[in-house]
Design a protein around this motif. Structure first.
Motif: not given
Length: 292
Positions: A243, A245, A225, A164, A194, A221-222, A192, A216
């Motif tokens: 969540n 995303f 967001r 991360k 954020t 793959e998410k 991910k 991350e």
């Protein structure tokens, strides 16, 4: 026009240190993670190391490496952690450190506040190294690109398989043209993303809007967001595992579109493809009138 010789040493180094509260809040996001190795690529006065110590994580992490180009700062930080054998402070340019470590070592967490140094304030050797980092990953290198961009690309290369990254970076990542390649690179290399934005200025001494970027790696793959906070108090209720995303589009477009919901974004895409509507560009050229 402000010439390089008239700029402060602080501005030439991009040395705008992170407020302790922000560093503490960022570290708290990872205090329950299984982290064995940490990298701080531009440690400055050691605020993120202090945050790790305050969270009592020094004993849980096997290896913490910090890099600082200024000898005096590196010496002070090293002195504070003489009794912590897992902490190593390197007094060198991070670009040199990156070349030494690439392919040899990875980190579970890379965190910090990379320097915001404009191209014209970099030394020639640093310009060449920055260009090499960017071009070797399919990105353009030009005189508009700030040093924090190359720091991000290099640090992601040093992440472990599910590592991360948590950085304080200028809010301009969301939309400026010179970060187009970076946005695509991040979308392609992180599972991910954020982005935490703030209504109030986080740095009290400079008029610089910043975001906290958290990325991350992973196999699934998410997406992306954006979390909007009024101020640092928003960290008290933030849950990184929640969540929210949206699917990431692997394009160079601005990330400001992710401020709206997926439903709203789908509507905009539907309108754009509806031949009953026209775009302004069908009738004339659209350019920025004045920039500062």
């Amino acid at each position: 026009m402000k010439l390089k010789k008239d700029s402060t040493e602080q501005k030439l180094r991009g040395a705008y240190y992170t407020p302790q509260q922000l560093a503490t809040d960022m570290v708290r996001l990872f205090e329950t993670d299984d982290i064995k190795s940490v990298l701080e690529p531009s440690c400055g006065d050691g605020v993120f190391l202090d945050a790790l110590s305050e969270a009592r994580l020094l004993g849980k992490i096997h290896s913490i490496e910090a890099v600082e180009i200024e000898e005096d700062e590196a010496k002070k930080v090293r002195g504070r952690y003489d009794n912590a054998p897992q902490v190593r402070v390197f007094n060198e340019d991070f670009f040199d450190f990156y070349k030494e470590q690439l392919g040899k070592k990875t980190y579970d967490l890379v965190l910090g506040n990379p320097p915001y140094i404009r191209y014209q304030y970099l030394q020639e050797k640093q310009r060449e190294c920055q260009a090499q980092i960017l071009k070797s990953h399919g990105m353009k290198s030009n005189k508009l690109i700030n040093a924090w961009v190359a720091f991000m690309v290099a640090c992601i290369q040093l992440l472990s398989e599910k590592g991360k990254i948590a950085f304080v970076i200028p809010a301009e990542i969301l939309q400026v043209a010179y970060a187009e390649d970076l946005r695509l690179y991040l979308a392609d290399n992180l599972a991910k993303i954020t982005l935490i934005t703030f209504e109030q200025l986080v740095f009290p001494d400079i008029e610089q809007e910043v975001v906290v970027f958290i990325g991350e790696k992973g196999n699934e793959e998410k997406g992306i967001r954006i979390i909007e906070m009024k101020d640092l108090s928003g960290f008290d209720t933030l849950n990184l595992n929640s969540n929210g995303f949206q699917p990431m589009q692997h394009v160079r477009e601005k990330w400001t579109k992710y401020f709206i919901s997926k439903k709203e974004l789908d509507l905009i895409q539907k309108l754009k493809s509806d031949n009953r509507f026209s775009e302004f560009s069908d009738y004339g050229l659209i350019n920025i009138g004045i920039t500062t």
